[in-house]
Motif scaffolding. Structure first.
Motif, PDB file in Angstrom:
ATOM      1  N   ASP A  67     -30.183 -38.208  -8.733  1.00 28.27           N
ATOM      2  CA  ASP A  67     -30.139 -39.374  -9.615  1.00 28.27           C
ATOM      3  C   ASP A  67     -28.693 -39.855  -9.658  1.00 28.27           C
TER       4      ASP A  67
ATOM      5  N   ALA B 128     -27.278 -42.173 -11.323  1.00 31.81           N
ATOM      6  CA  ALA B 128     -26.776 -42.558 -12.647  1.00 31.81           C
ATOM      7  C   ALA B 128     -26.298 -41.340 -13.427  1.00 31.81           C
ATOM      8  N   THR B 129     -27.043 -40.230 -13.341  1.00 31.68           N
ATOM      9  CA  THR B 129     -26.701 -39.033 -14.122  1.00 31.68           C
ATOM     10  C   THR B 129     -26.045 -37.944 -13.285  1.00 31.68           C
ATOM     11  N   ASN B 130     -26.121 -38.095 -11.958  1.00 34.18           N
ATOM     12  CA  ASN B 130     -25.613 -37.086 -11.018  1.00 34.18           C
ATOM     13  C   ASN B 130     -26.357 -35.755 -11.149  1.00 34.18           C
ATOM     14  N   LEU B 131     -27.618 -35.831 -11.606  1.00 31.63           N
ATOM     15  CA  LEU B 131     -28.462 -34.649 -11.757  1.00 31.63           C
ATOM     16  C   LEU B 131     -29.610 -34.678 -10.761  1.00 31.63           C
TER      17      LEU B 131
END
Length: 553
Positions: free
Chosen positions: A326, A328-331
């Motif tokens: 992801d 946006a979240t870097n997850l």
């Protein structure tokens, strides 16, 4: 005030016509004259229906008046107008009714919009859905439809018929030595040569790669063999030439007779016969005969089919997964599941090594069902450990058309009590065009249950844009060819930006495939891409290993 209204009428940007209730034009504007090429007095000198192409149904004004009198404010229809030049123009005709103070119909107001450009685009998209983009021949979807129609006709009326499966011998050498451009040119030549060898009523399609299908209605075995012999000889006369290099071409052809086997077994039988032709030395054709008429086949294809069935029975398939980041979240909370077949020697085979045979020999639904069940079990297991996990599952074209798949998915979801939104089904364009109506039914049913969909390899074919209108995808997975050059190729950047714009406009998410470095990740993030997938994000790994590490991280 009247002059202002009349002025607005005459200068409206779309075609306008004022008609009496009998369909006689009383007044027309400049836009309508521009659309038709006729002067205003020429249009008003004849009934309005005279503008319609003679091959189209005319507009019965009395019927339109009757329709509009029943509390319907607008009547719309798409028709072709005759242009003064003799050409035809597609228009959207909208008709409304005006009444006098007593409520009696007195005038019709017609609005005419030129939709030729849209109709032309729709026609091109429909052509792409049914045709192979490289050779212009029918594609696998359209060939399957033609074959099904012919087998139904045979079952009802009798008669003969045959299906031929042609595979070019050593075609890989052409691509390896001369490059894909030379290979593509050669495929076009072979397609044209096959077309010359058959009748106008016969059907030829490029099924994929260097494989062609030929449908011969109303022929017996001898006639089918004559055609196959002619095609084999015609291919043999072709030579791949690049500079001083020459590669002689040959083809192996398998023949299956319509009526000798059920519809679902015809292509598998032709495939067996084609591989027998290859094993016998290539450059020839073989007519499929059942094992009661000839010695049992030693075809490698049949051995592969039995190996798949055995692997299913003995749980020899394994699941790997590749992470999806992801941006946006870097997850990482989402993975794509990848199927592997472990051989007795311990090797792991990718789907490309066995899926073709599974589809041809009717075991692909069992494979897809196994993956779906395992996916749901994995989602449930991770949920019990406190992790919300989303898994992408690839579904084959054959399974999409099965009425059993929705029930299999329902049962798996009910048994595990997981959120259906955690299950994302990935369809390739090839799978989607296998049968657009079946794909619509499948995606619609699964969307009602809460499952989500991703269109894989988005942008790899013009048909991708056709599916935006007809299938409810949640994710567009941007084809890796555009991502590899992203940042260094202006065309790739424009394509990616266009796809992102379309996705955002539709409220959908984008996933970039084949991401290989951090610089690309940053460029994708700045461009508004939502997710990234590729070896830089993470290589495919066994699910047990990947998920246990993720939980401990």
């Amino acid at each position: 005030m009247l002059n202002a209204i009349e002025n607005a009428f005459l200068h409206a940007p779309i075609g306008m016509a004022l008609l009496d209730v009998n369909g006689t034009p009383l007044l027309v504007n400049r836009a309508l004259c521009r659309i038709t090429g006729f002067a205003a007095d020429e249009i008003c000198a004849h009934p309005f229906r005279n503008l319609f192409a003679s091959s189209d149904l005319g507009l019965d004004i009395s019927e339109v008046v009757q329709v509009l009198e029943h509390d319907i404010s607008l009547y719309e229809v798409e028709r072709r107008f005759r242009h003064a030049s003799g050409s035809l123009v597609w228009v959207l005709l909208s008709v409304s009714l005006t009444r006098d103070d007593a409520g009696v119909p007195v005038r019709l107001i017609a609005q005419i919009q030129d939709i030729s450009e849209r109709k032309g685009l729709e026609g091109r998209l429909e052509h792409l859905v049914d045709h192979d983009f490289l050779t212009g021949l029918y594609n696998a979807r359209r060939f399957e439809q033609a074959l099904a129609q012919e087998t139904r006709a045979h079952d009802r009326y009798g008669g003969g018929g045959a299906v031929l499966l042609l595979d070019l011998d050593r075609f890989k050498e052409v691509n390896d030595q001369f490059g894909h451009k030379a290979g593509d040119d050669l495929l076009k030549t072979i397609g044209e040569e096959i077309r010359r060898q058959i009748r106008e009523t016969d059907v030829v399609a490029r099924l994929g790669g260097d494989e062609f299908g030929i449908l011969l209605p109303q022929v017996d075995a001898q006639q089918a063999e004559v055609v196959a012999r002619g095609i084999v000889k015609a291919v043999h006369r072709q030579t791949a030439i690049l500079g001083e290099h020459h590669i002689a071409l040959t083809a192996s052809v398998g023949i299956a007779l319509i009526g000798a086997l059920p519809h679902g077994e015809l292509m598998a039988a032709a495939d067996l016969a084609m591989y027998e032709a290859k094993e016998a030395g290539r450059d020839r054709f073989v007519l499929y005969r059942s094992v009661t008429e000839a010695e049992p086949r030693r075809s490698s294809r049949l051995a592969e089919a039995k190996r798949i069935q055995k692997a299913l029975a003995h749980d020899q398939f394994e699941l790997f997964c590749q992470p999806i980041l992801d941006l946006a979240t870097n997850l990482i909370t989402q993975y794509e599941l990848l199927l592997r077949l472990r051989t007795p020697a311990g090797d792991l085979l990718p789907p490309s090594a066995f899926m073709y045979v599974a589809e041809r020999f009717g075991t692909v639904l069992s494979l897809d069902a196994w993956v779906v069940r395992r996916a749901v079990e994995l989602i449930a297991a991770q949920a019990r450990r406190g992790r919300a996990l989303t898994l992408n599952v690839n579904i084959s074209a054959k399974s999409i058309g099965s009425s059993h798949l929705p029930a299999i998915i329902d049962h798996a979801l009910e048994q595990s009590d997981v959120d259906p939104g955690r299950l994302v089904f990935e369809l390739t364009e090839t799978a989607a065009i296998g049968n657009i109506e079946q794909a619509k039914t499948f995606t619609s049913e699964m969307k009602k249950r809460g499952c989500r969909f991703a269109l894989d390899d988005f942008g790899s074919g013009f048909g991708s844009f056709f599916y935006l209108k007809h299938l409810p995808f949640d994710y567009f997975k941007i084809d890796g060819d555009f991502i590899r050059g992203f940042g260094g190729n202006p065309t790739d950047e424009l394509v990616v930006q266009a796809i992102v714009g379309i996705a955002k406009g539709m409220g959908k998410k984008t996933v970039a495939e084949c991401v290989t470095d951090e610089a690309t990740v940053e460029r994708l993030r700045r461009s508004g891409v939502d997710y990234a997938q590729g070896f830089h994000v993470g290589a495919p790994r066994p699910v047990g290993e990947a998920f246990s590490e993720a939980m401990s991280a």
